[in-house]
Design a protein around this motif. Structure first.
Motif, mmCIF file in Angstrom:
data_model
loop_
_atom_site.group_PDB
_atom_site.id
_atom_site.type_symbol
_atom_site.label_atom_id
_atom_site.label_comp_id
_atom_site.label_asym_id
_atom_site.label_seq_id
_atom_site.Cartn_x
_atom_site.Cartn_y
_atom_site.Cartn_z
ATOM 1 N N THR A 189 5.767 -14.908 -1.264
ATOM 2 C CA THR A 189 6.039 -14.145 -1.073
ATOM 3 C C THR A 189 6.984 -13.652 -2.387
ATOM 4 O O THR A 189 7.521 -14.201 -2.564
ATOM 5 C CB THR A 189 6.680 -14.037 0.482
ATOM 6 O OG1 THR A 189 6.431 -14.604 1.574
ATOM 7 C CG2 THR A 189 7.618 -13.450 0.887
ATOM 8 N N GLU A 215 -0.371 -8.212 0.213
ATOM 9 C CA GLU A 215 0.248 -9.038 1.315
ATOM 10 C C GLU A 215 1.856 -9.591 0.666
ATOM 11 O O GLU A 215 2.281 -9.682 1.740
ATOM 12 C CB GLU A 215 -0.964 -9.111 2.406
ATOM 13 C CG GLU A 215 -1.769 -8.203 2.306
ATOM 14 C CD GLU A 215 -3.126 -9.053 3.412
ATOM 15 O OE1 GLU A 215 -3.105 -10.749 2.949
ATOM 16 O OE2 GLU A 215 -3.452 -8.849 4.109
ATOM 17 N N SER A 218 7.215 -8.404 -0.321
ATOM 18 C CA SER A 218 7.865 -8.221 1.473
ATOM 19 C C SER A 218 8.800 -6.986 0.946
ATOM 20 O O SER A 218 9.834 -7.429 0.452
ATOM 21 C CB SER A 218 8.430 -9.495 1.878
ATOM 22 O OG SER A 218 8.652 -9.256 2.441
ATOM 23 N N THR A 220 12.105 -5.381 1.220
ATOM 24 C CA THR A 220 12.957 -5.511 1.785
ATOM 25 C C THR A 220 14.563 -4.443 1.635
ATOM 26 O O THR A 220 15.478 -4.348 2.316
ATOM 27 C CB THR A 220 14.038 -6.489 1.452
ATOM 28 O OG1 THR A 220 14.018 -6.710 -0.202
ATOM 29 C CG2 THR A 220 12.707 -7.658 1.607
#
Length: 295
Positions: A189, A215, A218, A220
């Motif tokens: 991640t 994927e 992430s 934020t």
């Protein structure tokens, strides 16, 4: 046809375009609304075109009205400038209005304007606004120039363009005490500080992410301002793609590091755009100077 046009009608037209209200424009011009309306209609009759779509709310220019406004605003500006010179005045300055992408107005424009000759002749009015709004302002003659990235719509008539520079968008992370990236782009991640979907840089980043297995990235934090994303990146909130012209000092000081990501560096052409309508004296000189930079 020109013999039938009064100069005051042209100033009425400029006022109505600015306020988009017969009531407000008449107040500015210090005449009754009925007299003001008659003068606008007289101008339209004299030139043989409808300048405003009166069925629109708020009032808006027709396509022909936009072109007319682009020509007339600069014509009146030039007239005031030349008359002032004839009277021996030196205080009058042509106004150059420029809509610029936020990061370009912060990092590139100050250095660019520092080299422009005859600064005493001109005043620069610079706004950082949405590109779509900037294009509309250009069409309507509210702005003389757009200083922005590649825009396919602006690459053909009735627009003109000149390329100012080639820049790059790099994937970056904050550095640890040893100067190494805090984040590993191959981790399971990876926090991503991204641009808004509608921004130019956002479209570039999203195009890259859609072409790979994204994927693990992430999102934020989202902003249209690259300077804000840079500050967030420096604080260690995540990785971000940032333009080369905004990160030179941070790379030199090893505060930021370019991540090892294949094909993740994106090229970005920076352009100056204008309409093909004649601009005021100072704007035309500025245009010629900008074109000369890469020739």
């Amino acid at each position: 046809m020109l013999n039938n046009i009064e100069t005051k009608w042209l100033y009425d037209f400029i006022a109505l375009e600015e306020h988009r209200s017969f009531t407000l424009a008449a107040e500015k011009r210090n005449i009754s609304q009925s007299s003001f309306s008659r003068r606008i209609r007289a101008l339209e009759t004299a030139i043989g075109i409808e300048l405003f779509d009166r069925n629109a709310t708020p009032l808006k220019l027709t396509e022909q009205g936009r072109l007319f406004h682009a020509h007339i605003r600069n014509t009146l500006d030039d007239l005031a400038y030349q008359l002032n010179k004839l009277h021996g005045g030196s205080h009058y300055k042509n106004k150059i209005t420029l809509a610029a992408a936020h990061s370009l107005s912060v990092f590139i424009l100050p250095e660019l304007l520092k080299t422009v000759p005859e600064p005493q002749e001109k005043i620069f009015y610079v706004e950082s606004i949405d590109v779509d709004e900037a294009v509309l302002n250009l069409k309507e003659g509210k702005s003389d120039f757009i200083f922005s990235f590649f825009n396919e719509e602006l690459m053909s008539e009735p627009f003109m363009h000149t390329k100012i520079l080639e820049s790059h968008l790099y994937p970056l992370s904050a550095c640890d005490k040893t100067g190494k990236p805090v984040f590993n782009p191959r981790a399971e991640t990876v926090p991503l500080l991204n641009y808004t979907d509608t921004s130019y840089m956002g479209r570039q980043v999203n195009r890259y992410l859609s072409a790979i297995n994204s994927e693990r990235f992430s999102i934020t934090f989202v902003s249209s301002m690259s300077d804000l994303l840079k500050r967030m990146t420096l604080q260690g909130y995540g990785i971000a793609w940032l333009p080369d012209y905004s990160i030179r000092e941070e790379l030199k000081n090893r505060e930021l590091a370019v991540l090892d990501m294949p094909d993740a560096v994106m090229r970005m052409g920076v352009y100056l755009y204008r309409m093909n309508a004649k601009l005021n004296v100072a704007s035309e000189k500025f245009w010629r100077y900008m074109k000369s930079l890469n020739h």
